[in-house]
Design a protein around this motif. Sequence first.
Motif, short mmCIF file in Angstrom:
data_model
loop_
_atom_site.label_atom_id
_atom_site.label_comp_id
_atom_site.label_asym_id
_atom_site.label_seq_id
_atom_site.Cartn_x
_atom_site.Cartn_y
_atom_site.Cartn_z
N ASP A 277 0.83 -1.21 0.00
CA ASP A 277 0.00 0.00 0.00
C ASP A 277 0.86 1.26 0.00
N HIS A 278 1.92 1.22 0.83
CA HIS A 278 2.82 2.39 0.91
C HIS A 278 3.53 2.60 -0.42
N ARG A 279 4.00 1.52 -1.04
CA ARG A 279 4.72 1.66 -2.31
C ARG A 279 3.80 2.15 -3.42
N LEU A 280 2.56 1.73 -3.40
CA LEU A 280 1.62 2.23 -4.40
C LEU A 280 1.51 3.75 -4.33
N VAL A 281 1.37 4.27 -3.13
CA VAL A 281 1.26 5.72 -2.96
C VAL A 281 2.57 6.40 -3.33
N SER A 282 3.68 5.88 -2.86
CA SER A 282 4.98 6.50 -3.09
C SER A 282 5.33 6.54 -4.57
N LEU A 283 5.14 5.43 -5.28
CA LEU A 283 5.48 5.39 -6.70
C LEU A 283 4.52 6.25 -7.53
N ARG A 284 3.29 6.35 -7.08
CA ARG A 284 2.36 7.23 -7.78
C ARG A 284 2.82 8.68 -7.65
N THR A 285 3.24 9.06 -6.46
CA THR A 285 3.74 10.43 -6.24
C THR A 285 5.00 10.69 -7.07
N ARG A 338 -2.41 -1.97 -8.47
CA ARG A 338 -3.53 -1.68 -7.56
C ARG A 338 -4.60 -2.77 -7.67
N SER A 339 -4.85 -3.25 -8.89
CA SER A 339 -5.83 -4.32 -9.06
C SER A 339 -5.36 -5.61 -8.40
N ALA A 340 -4.08 -5.92 -8.57
CA ALA A 340 -3.54 -7.12 -7.93
C ALA A 340 -3.61 -7.02 -6.41
N ARG A 341 -3.37 -5.82 -5.89
CA ARG A 341 -3.48 -5.62 -4.43
C ARG A 341 -4.91 -5.80 -3.97
N ALA A 342 -5.86 -5.26 -4.73
CA ALA A 342 -7.26 -5.40 -4.34
C ALA A 342 -7.69 -6.86 -4.35
#
Length: 467
Positions: A277-285, A338-342
């Motif tokens: 979850d943290h990496r998703l946000v960080s890489l998006r930023t 994000r889909s794989a995480r969901a």
Amino acid sequence: MTATPGQPYSPSVPRAHRPRRPLLRTPGRPLRDALTLMALPLVAALALPAAFAGGGTRRWFGGRAENQRAEAQAAKDAAAAAFYELDTAQRDLRISIETIAAVDDSPAARRVVADFDALGSRIDEVSHRYINAVDAHDLDRDDLEASTASRARTELTAAKEELDRVKQELDRFTDGLGPLLGKAETQLARLAPAVERARQGLLAASNALDAVRASNLKADDLAARLAALSPELTKLNQGAGRHGVPETLERAERVTREAEAIRVEAERLPDRAAEIDHRLVSLRTRAQALTTRSEQVDPILSELRRRFTAACWQDLQRVPDDAAAHVRQAETKLAEARSARAEQRWADATALLSTVRALLNSTDEAVSAAGDRLHRLNAVQKDSRQEIERTRFAIRDAQRLAMAGRHTPDPQHARPLDDAVSRLERAIATLDGRHPDYWHFLTETEAVRQSVARVVDRIREERGAGH
């Protein structure tokens, strides 16, 4: 003197007082029958000593025969004791051989098993001779003759000596089993704890998976891996007698390792989910930031084109387009992650995020290269002496090292250092033109410093090996 009832006739009783015998001869019975009846008391009298002896008695043959009987019995007892010792030792050794055979399949172990089988055949031979010697002579017979007893003693003594010799062979064979038996017993001692560790490991992995599911996290891949170990557990439960000790030990250790890996991954799964979850946000930023930075590459390229020759910026021409393409690709992979995480496909999400990171890293390097190029070209255009002195210092330092402890340098070191000096001078000469190629000058000085550094490393390696 009258005879008492049951007392036999005694001659000392006067004839007048003797009881009158009944007439034995009766009408119609022959005389020979009467004589037979008269003989009966005498037969009964002869049988009395045997009746009072309490059963049958052994025939007496004299002292020599009885001595031979006693010696034969002693030989029989000694042979029986030797037979019992040999049989007991063979049974104990058989357990050791079976232990080795169950654990060790090496050539040495197979040779020991074959030697034990051969020794067993030898034991069977001497055992049969002993049994035949025992069966051939009944030492309890009443009519046992001295010669027969002597022959029995001789045969039983020979049987005992054979049993003793084979027992000594068996003892020597047992003494030679030390290393193999020790190794086998060590493995057997490891067997039960290893199997128990495997069972406990599987239980711990199962409990960890249950805890993960209780927190609403999926662990389908871990559950599949745990289920794949079920046949292995079945074989462990069937025991080493069916599958062999080495195979069972190896299986138990493998199950323990895999179960431990499953347990660790299951226990880390909540942290792994939070990390994703943290990496998703960080890489998006980071992707958004790179989008902004890549938009600044065009102004940098414009300035490079305006102030420097084409050789200084031609390799950067595609940076804006490549950066934009890489950022778009990274954003697509982020959406897939994000889909794989969901769907809690943790391995897929992790792999996709690694791809996003690699794309953004290459984009970052390309965008940074444009700004760094402009900065370095501005610095050398303003003052090239700093770059020149930096390179000359590296050359002089290498030359001092090459001359340390020597009157003349090693040609293998002097030649590349001389070439570095010449190369630097040629690079400096390129700055004298009307439109100097500053980028060529910078790449040349960098190359000179790298070649000098290689010479320094070689000198230090050679001197280190010499010491």
